[in-house]
Design a protein around this motif. Structure first.
Motif, PDB file in Angstrom:
ATOM      1  N   GLU A 366      16.927  52.338  52.138  1.00 44.96           N
ATOM      2  CA  GLU A 366      17.246  52.877  50.807  1.00 44.96           C
ATOM      3  C   GLU A 366      18.538  53.681  50.807  1.00 44.96           C
ATOM      4  O   GLU A 366      18.713  54.604  50.008  1.00 44.96           O
ATOM      5  CB  GLU A 366      16.115  53.751  50.277  1.00 44.96           C
ATOM      6  CG  GLU A 366      14.785  53.040  50.096  1.00 44.96           C
ATOM      7  CD  GLU A 366      13.743  53.984  49.548  1.00 44.96           C
ATOM      8  OE1 GLU A 366      13.756  54.234  48.320  1.00 44.96           O
ATOM      9  OE2 GLU A 366      12.927  54.497  50.338  1.00 44.96           O
ATOM     10  N   GLY A 367      19.451  53.374  51.743  1.00 37.84           N
ATOM     11  CA  GLY A 367      20.715  54.082  51.817  1.00 37.84           C
ATOM     12  C   GLY A 367      20.680  55.355  52.638  1.00 37.84           C
ATOM     13  O   GLY A 367      21.701  56.050  52.751  1.00 37.84           O
ATOM     14  N   PHE A 368      19.515  55.679  53.224  1.00 39.62           N
ATOM     15  CA  PHE A 368      19.381  56.898  54.018  1.00 39.62           C
ATOM     16  C   PHE A 368      19.075  56.564  55.471  1.00 39.62           C
ATOM     17  O   PHE A 368      18.458  55.531  55.780  1.00 39.62           O
ATOM     18  CB  PHE A 368      18.273  57.784  53.446  1.00 39.62           C
ATOM     19  CG  PHE A 368      18.556  58.300  52.066  1.00 39.62           C
ATOM     20  CD1 PHE A 368      19.318  59.440  51.883  1.00 39.62           C
ATOM     21  CD2 PHE A 368      18.087  57.621  50.938  1.00 39.62           C
ATOM     22  CE1 PHE A 368      19.589  59.916  50.601  1.00 39.62           C
ATOM     23  CE2 PHE A 368      18.349  58.084  49.667  1.00 39.62           C
ATOM     24  CZ  PHE A 368      19.108  59.232  49.495  1.00 39.62           C
ATOM     25  N   PHE A 437      14.250  48.233  56.347  1.00 35.98           N
ATOM     26  CA  PHE A 437      15.028  49.121  57.201  1.00 35.98           C
ATOM     27  C   PHE A 437      15.846  48.270  58.172  1.00 35.98           C
ATOM     28  O   PHE A 437      15.311  47.344  58.797  1.00 35.98           O
ATOM     29  CB  PHE A 437      14.118  50.067  57.996  1.00 35.98           C
ATOM     30  CG  PHE A 437      13.599  51.227  57.195  1.00 35.98           C
ATOM     31  CD1 PHE A 437      14.052  52.520  57.443  1.00 35.98           C
ATOM     32  CD2 PHE A 437      12.667  51.036  56.184  1.00 35.98           C
ATOM     33  CE1 PHE A 437      13.574  53.595  56.698  1.00 35.98           C
ATOM     34  CE2 PHE A 437      12.194  52.102  55.442  1.00 35.98           C
ATOM     35  CZ  PHE A 437      12.652  53.389  55.694  1.00 35.98           C
ATOM     36  N   THR A 438      17.142  48.595  58.271  1.00 36.03           N
ATOM     37  CA  THR A 438      18.048  47.847  59.138  1.00 36.03           C
ATOM     38  C   THR A 438      18.853  48.815  60.000  1.00 36.03           C
ATOM     39  O   THR A 438      18.918  50.017  59.726  1.00 36.03           O
ATOM     40  CB  THR A 438      19.007  46.985  58.302  1.00 36.03           C
ATOM     41  OG1 THR A 438      19.698  47.823  57.358  1.00 36.03           O
ATOM     42  CG2 THR A 438      18.240  45.908  57.545  1.00 36.03           C
ATOM     43  N   THR A 443      23.087  47.730  51.143  1.00 34.91           N
ATOM     44  CA  THR A 443      22.634  47.854  49.759  1.00 34.91           C
ATOM     45  C   THR A 443      21.418  46.954  49.580  1.00 34.91           C
ATOM     46  O   THR A 443      21.046  46.176  50.472  1.00 34.91           O
ATOM     47  CB  THR A 443      23.746  47.433  48.791  1.00 34.91           C
ATOM     48  OG1 THR A 443      24.056  46.052  49.018  1.00 34.91           O
ATOM     49  CG2 THR A 443      24.996  48.286  48.998  1.00 34.91           C
ATOM     50  N   PHE A 444      20.798  47.007  48.414  1.00 34.07           N
ATOM     51  CA  PHE A 444      19.616  46.193  48.174  1.00 34.07           C
ATOM     52  C   PHE A 444      19.943  44.703  48.069  1.00 34.07           C
ATOM     53  O   PHE A 444      19.065  43.861  48.184  1.00 34.07           O
ATOM     54  CB  PHE A 444      18.878  46.675  46.919  1.00 34.07           C
ATOM     55  CG  PHE A 444      18.040  47.898  47.169  1.00 34.07           C
ATOM     56  CD1 PHE A 444      16.716  47.789  47.579  1.00 34.07           C
ATOM     57  CD2 PHE A 444      18.576  49.171  47.022  1.00 34.07           C
ATOM     58  CE1 PHE A 444      15.940  48.910  47.821  1.00 34.07           C
ATOM     59  CE2 PHE A 444      17.806  50.309  47.262  1.00 34.07           C
ATOM     60  CZ  PHE A 444      16.492  50.176  47.653  1.00 34.07           C
ATOM     61  N   ARG A 448      26.647  44.935  53.620  1.00 31.16           N
ATOM     62  CA  ARG A 448      26.729  45.858  54.748  1.00 31.16           C
ATOM     63  C   ARG A 448      28.030  46.632  54.693  1.00 31.16           C
ATOM     64  O   ARG A 448      29.107  46.038  54.507  1.00 31.16           O
ATOM     65  CB  ARG A 448      26.631  45.104  56.064  1.00 31.16           C
ATOM     66  CG  ARG A 448      25.275  44.501  56.323  1.00 31.16           C
ATOM     67  CD  ARG A 448      25.113  44.136  57.779  1.00 31.16           C
ATOM     68  NE  ARG A 448      23.777  43.696  58.084  1.00 31.16           N
ATOM     69  CZ  ARG A 448      23.287  43.623  59.307  1.00 31.16           C
ATOM     70  NH1 ARG A 448      24.018  43.972  60.331  1.00 31.16           N
ATOM     71  NH2 ARG A 448      22.036  43.202  59.492  1.00 31.16           N
ATOM     72  N   PHE A 449      27.927  47.926  54.898  1.00 28.29           N
ATOM     73  CA  PHE A 449      29.144  48.751  54.907  1.00 28.29           C
ATOM     74  C   PHE A 449      29.849  48.639  56.250  1.00 28.29           C
ATOM     75  O   PHE A 449      29.231  48.413  57.278  1.00 28.29           O
ATOM     76  CB  PHE A 449      28.763  50.214  54.628  1.00 28.29           C
ATOM     77  CG  PHE A 449      28.334  50.442  53.202  1.00 28.29           C
ATOM     78  CD1 PHE A 449      29.268  50.768  52.243  1.00 28.29           C
ATOM     79  CD2 PHE A 449      27.019  50.306  52.824  1.00 28.29           C
ATOM     80  CE1 PHE A 449      28.884  50.982  50.924  1.00 28.29           C
ATOM     81  CE2 PHE A 449      26.611  50.510  51.537  1.00 28.29           C
ATOM     82  CZ  PHE A 449      27.552  50.852  50.566  1.00 28.29           C
TER      83      PHE A 449
END
Length: 449
Positions: A366-368, A437-438, A443-444, A448-449
């Motif tokens: 979830e971005g965390f 979880f990765t 993002t959903f 990938r950043f």
């Protein structure tokens, strides 16, 4: 000033300032000898004082024993187990948490006549008792509700509430000085507001209301009981009275007792008193009041320096000295400040199972960012931003499914954690409470950043 001198001074101050004819206090903890102290006239460590509504915590445990053994369910209507003329749809769980809406006392002016009904009369007059609020709407304290539950527990066991209490709680825990009828009673008093005169109160028997308020006890017994409510594994190692998981369930908040401040909660028959500060610390137990007596018995859960099996009790022979109740909380705080638990040295442990080593480390959901680790033979997880004093999520493997875990405590308790493996057998993806979880932040839509 030593720790014991500090506790004694706290007790002496309350006895003097609140004008308590007799005061008895105790601190129970796993790592130190029992500490007791008395001050006032005609009282020693073996003296018994009335504990009033602290009795409710014993009745609550009797009910939960019945639940654990399959004799009832908390969602059962009381009419399933007790012959009632009215209010039979009220559930056991709501009655235990003071959410039934049932009036506070049995029908009649019990506190005016000081004549309590017997069990048959209590049941016969139940149709004359009001439901003053809709069930489940909000907290409303009810001695009547708890009294009914006490007799329900006795009936399910084929005895009286008093008989079942002795057999199922008092004897197994060695609470030999806790009783319906005392052998060494202290006289209770109401102290005059405008003079130093103390008028003795009669030691009335509250009959069928007994499961809500009848017991007498010593400070030592009550401190041990409070320690059980806070740390049952240490006090009741064989789970002869109640499983630790069930006591933990009883400590889960069901209602707030003050709907404006939200400063105090109620679980299943237990008062929950959060303590101020950055750490999550809760005092769990109950207050008690009867004519001529006030009592407080609380155990401490959480916080740096809190020892195991940690409980305190304060019993006073004055019906108007509210400071007696607060003294139990003061003693717990003073003990941690003056004599905190010894620090347990860290020591190495066996390596985590090979199958789960690729789960350990940092994951993103979830971005965390979260950290999964292995401690005390179990998989843990916590957010990297989570304060160190907040407990982690803890997981246990699901039988027959080696790559599926159940969250047993902390964040997302009850939810599943599923492991997905790559062709080489390493874990490449997690799903916790169905969230993905990765290893990297995504993002959903899988960017990938």
């Amino acid at each position: 000033m030593t720790a014991h001198e500090r506790y004694e001074r706290l007790a002496r101050q309350v006895q003097a300032d609140a004008r308590v004819p007799a005061l008895s206090v105790a601190i129970h903890r796993a790592d130190r000898p029992l500490w007791t102290f008395t001050v006032g006239a005609d009282v020693d460590a073996a003296s018994q004082l009335r504990i009033g509504s602290v009795t409710k915590t014993f009745t609550a445990v009797l009910v939960m024993q019945c639940r654990d053994e399959g004799l009832l369910d908390l969602d059962d209507p009381i009419s399933r187990h007790l012959p009632v003329k009215a209010h039979g749809d009220l559930t056991v769980g709501r009655m235990l948490s003071h959410l039934s809406g049932l009036q506070r006392e049995p029908f009649g002016d019990v506190w005016d006549t000081m004549q309590a009904p017997d069990v048959d009369t209590l049941l016969d007059q139940l149709d004359r008792a009001e439901r003053v609020l809709p069930a489940g709407q909000r907290f409303h304290y009810s001695n009547l509700a708890i009294a009914l539950l006490g007799h329900l527990a006795g009936r399910l066991r084929g005895g009286t509430w008093e008989e079942v209490l002795r057999e199922r709680i008092l004897d197994p825990l060695g609470l030999d000085d806790t009783a319906v009828t005392p052998s060494r009673p202290v006289v209770g008093y109401q102290v005059d507001a405008w003079s130093d005169y103390a008028h003795p109160e009669p030691p009335d028997d509250f009959g069928a209301v007994g499961p809500a308020a009848q017991l007498w006890s010593t400070a030592a017994d009550l401190a041990k009981w409070a320690a059980f409510l806070a740390d049952p594994k240490a006090v009741d190692q064989s789970s002869a009275v109640l499983a630790a998981e069930t006591v933990e369930e009883m400590r889960a908040p069901r209602a707030v007792t003050e709907d404006v401040l939200w400063a105090r909660g109620l679980g299943l028959g237990l008062i929950l008193q959060p303590q101020p500060g950055a750490e999550r610390i809760v005092h769990v137990g109950h207050d008690g009041a009867m004519p001529g007596f006030l009592a407080g018995a609380y155990g401490r859960v959480g916080g740096t320096g809190t020892p195991g099996a940690f409980g305190a009790a304060a019993l006073g022979s004055s019906g108007t000295a509210g400071e007696v109740i607060d003294l139990a909380h003061q003693l717990l705080a003073a003990a941690v400040e003056s004599d905190p638990a010894d620090i347990t040295p860290w020591s190495p442990a066996p390596a985590p199972p090979q199958r789960y080593r690729s789960v350990l480390g940092r994951w993103w959901g979830e971005g965390f960012e979260y950290v999964f680790s292995w401690h005390n033979g179990a998989l843990h997880a916590r957010s990297v931003d989570q304060p160190a004093n907040r407990p982690p999520a803890v997981f246990a493997p699901v039988d027959g499914q080696p790559d599926v875990f159940r969250t047993v405590s902390g964040r997302e308790t009850g939810e599943l954690l599923r492991l997905t493996r790559a062709e080489d057998g390493t874990v490449e993806r997690l799903h916790w409470a169905t969230y993905r979880f990765t290893r990297g932040q995504e993002t959903f839509d899988r960017y990938r950043f």
